[in-house]
Structure formats: structure tokens, C-alpha cells
Design an enzyme around this catalytic site. Structure first.
Site, PDB file in Angstrom:
ATOM      1  N   LYS A 250       0.375  -1.069  -0.247  1.00 25.66           N
ATOM      2  CA  LYS A 250      -0.054   0.078  -0.114  1.00 25.66           C
ATOM      3  C   LYS A 250       0.889   1.359   0.350  1.00 25.66           C
ATOM      4  O   LYS A 250       1.438   1.686   0.836  1.00 25.66           O
ATOM      5  CB  LYS A 250      -1.123  -0.066   1.016  1.00 25.66           C
ATOM      6  CG  LYS A 250      -2.309   1.337   0.696  1.00 25.66           C
ATOM      7  CD  LYS A 250      -3.050   0.794   2.319  1.00 25.66           C
ATOM      8  CE  LYS A 250      -3.831   1.918   2.353  1.00 25.66           C
ATOM      9  NZ  LYS A 250      -4.912   2.081   0.999  1.00 25.66           N
TER      10      LYS A 250
ATOM     11  N   GLY B 281       6.575   0.668   5.778  1.00 31.52           N
ATOM     12  CA  GLY B 281       7.736   0.132   4.955  1.00 31.52           C
ATOM     13  C   GLY B 281       7.485   0.193   3.148  1.00 31.52           C
ATOM     14  O   GLY B 281       8.377   0.685   2.551  1.00 31.52           O
ATOM     15  N   CYS B 282       6.310   0.198   3.064  1.00 34.31           N
ATOM     16  CA  CYS B 282       6.029   1.347   1.782  1.00 34.31           C
ATOM     17  C   CYS B 282       7.248   2.097   1.043  1.00 34.31           C
ATOM     18  O   CYS B 282       7.480   1.660  -0.336  1.00 34.31           O
ATOM     19  CB  CYS B 282       5.013   0.307   0.780  1.00 34.31           C
ATOM     20  SG  CYS B 282       4.144  -0.540   0.789  1.00 34.31           S
ATOM     21  N   THR B 283       6.931   2.401   1.987  1.00 32.37           N
ATOM     22  CA  THR B 283       7.349   3.748   1.354  1.00 32.37           C
ATOM     23  C   THR B 283       9.114   4.623   1.999  1.00 32.37           C
ATOM     24  O   THR B 283       9.806   4.799   1.330  1.00 32.37           O
ATOM     25  CB  THR B 283       6.666   5.273   3.230  1.00 32.37           C
ATOM     26  OG1 THR B 283       5.729   5.778   2.604  1.00 32.37           O
ATOM     27  CG2 THR B 283       8.079   6.783   2.490  1.00 32.37           C
TER      28      THR B 283
ATOM     29  N   ALA C 102       9.791   2.080  -1.036  1.00 32.72           N
ATOM     30  CA  ALA C 102       9.782   2.819  -2.819  1.00 32.72           C
ATOM     31  C   ALA C 102      11.113   4.539  -2.565  1.00 32.72           C
ATOM     32  O   ALA C 102      11.614   4.322  -3.451  1.00 32.72           O
ATOM     33  CB  ALA C 102       8.451   3.656  -2.435  1.00 32.72           C
TER      34      ALA C 102
END
Length: 156
Positions: A38, A43-45, A48
Site C-alpha cells: 500500500k 514499509g512501502c515508503t 520506494a
């Protein structure tokens, strides 16, 4: 997870700008295809932004980065702008590509079983063949791992 040495399933999805993008658009280049749960989560940030920071080196080795999640085009656009991401984010709200790449799995969150995206990265070669794959990757380490794998391949 799909097997190494098999053809990567082709797909066409919309990117963060609403343009249609297909895997076959990148024939002749290595593709780091990473699936994440998401936009704008911790974690995704981290993942990325780590890809963002290494993107110049990854590009120097003839590779592109494609990130895919179930988020919408609009969500991806905000995520891209907020963190100045230089690579393509693809929206898969219907989860067709997530299922084709076998990254939608049962997970346990807060003690409950739910279906969700397992953080997974594939390296696809210039001919569309899966060269390597890893699931349950660590977000902050994933980009460095794949940069090193690409560099190692070049030196063989």
C-alpha cells in the site's frame, strides 16, 4: 511465487499518470518488478524511497523499476509526487496481476487471517524471462539487493 526460468506473465496496467503500460514495453531491458501492499505506509515508503535513491545506479545498468500495488492511479500519483519517485508505479485495483504473479496470499494481521500482498520482487531479463525472485523482502534492503544482483550479472 513464480519459477525462475519461466516467462513472466505479460500485463497492461495504468501508471501513476493514467497511461497504459505493458511489460512487453520494456523488452530489451532488465525489469525489477516489485509488488508492495500500500502507498504511503511505513514499509512501502521506505522501499520506494530506497529505490528512488538507487534509481540512477539501477538505470546505469540498463534496468527499469516498476512498482505494483492494488492502489489506484490517483493514490500512486500522490505517492509519486510526495516522495519524488522517478520510476513507474502501476495500479492493479482488480488484483489480476497480483494474482498472476502469485503475490496475493493469506496473511495474519492483528491476529486475523486476511488476503493481502506479500512484498515480492522479480528480476525479469531482456527477453521477458524471470531470472530471480524473492518474497517477504525487507523494504529498506530490497533495492540494494537487486542492484547488487544486476551488477554481479554484468561481471560474469
Amino acid at each position: 511465487m513464480l519459477e525462475v526460468g519461466t516467462p513472466a506473465p505479460d500485463f497492461t496496467l495504468q501508471d501513476q499518470n493514467g497511461n497504459e503500460v505493458s511489460l512487453h514495453d520494456f523488452k530489451g531491458k532488465k525489469v525489477i518488478l516489485y509488488f508492495y501492499p500500500k502507498d504511503n505506509t511505513a514499509g512501502c515508503t521506505k522501499q520506494a524511497c530506497a529505490y528512488r535513491d538507487l534509481y540512477p545506479q539501477i538505470s546505469q545498468h540498463g534496468a527499469v523499476v516498476l512498482g505494483i500495488s492494488k492502489d489506484t492511479v490517483r493514490s500512486h500519483k500522490k505517492f509519486e509526487e510526495k516522495f519524488e519517485l522517478p520510476f513507474t508505479l502501476l495500479a492493479d485495483p482488480d488484483r489480476g496481476v497480483l494474482n498472476a504473479y502469485e503475490v496475493q496470499k493469506e496473511k495474519t494481521m492483528y491476529g486475523k487471517k486476511v488476503m493481502g500482498t506479500v512484498r515480492t520482487t522479480y528480476l525479469i531479463d531482456e527477453n521477458g524471462i524471470i531470472q530471480d525472485a524473492q518474497e517477504k523482502v525487507r523494504p529498506e534492503e530490497d533495492p540494494q539487493t537487486w542492484l547488487e544482483k544486476i551488477q554481479k550479472q554484468e561481471n560474469q
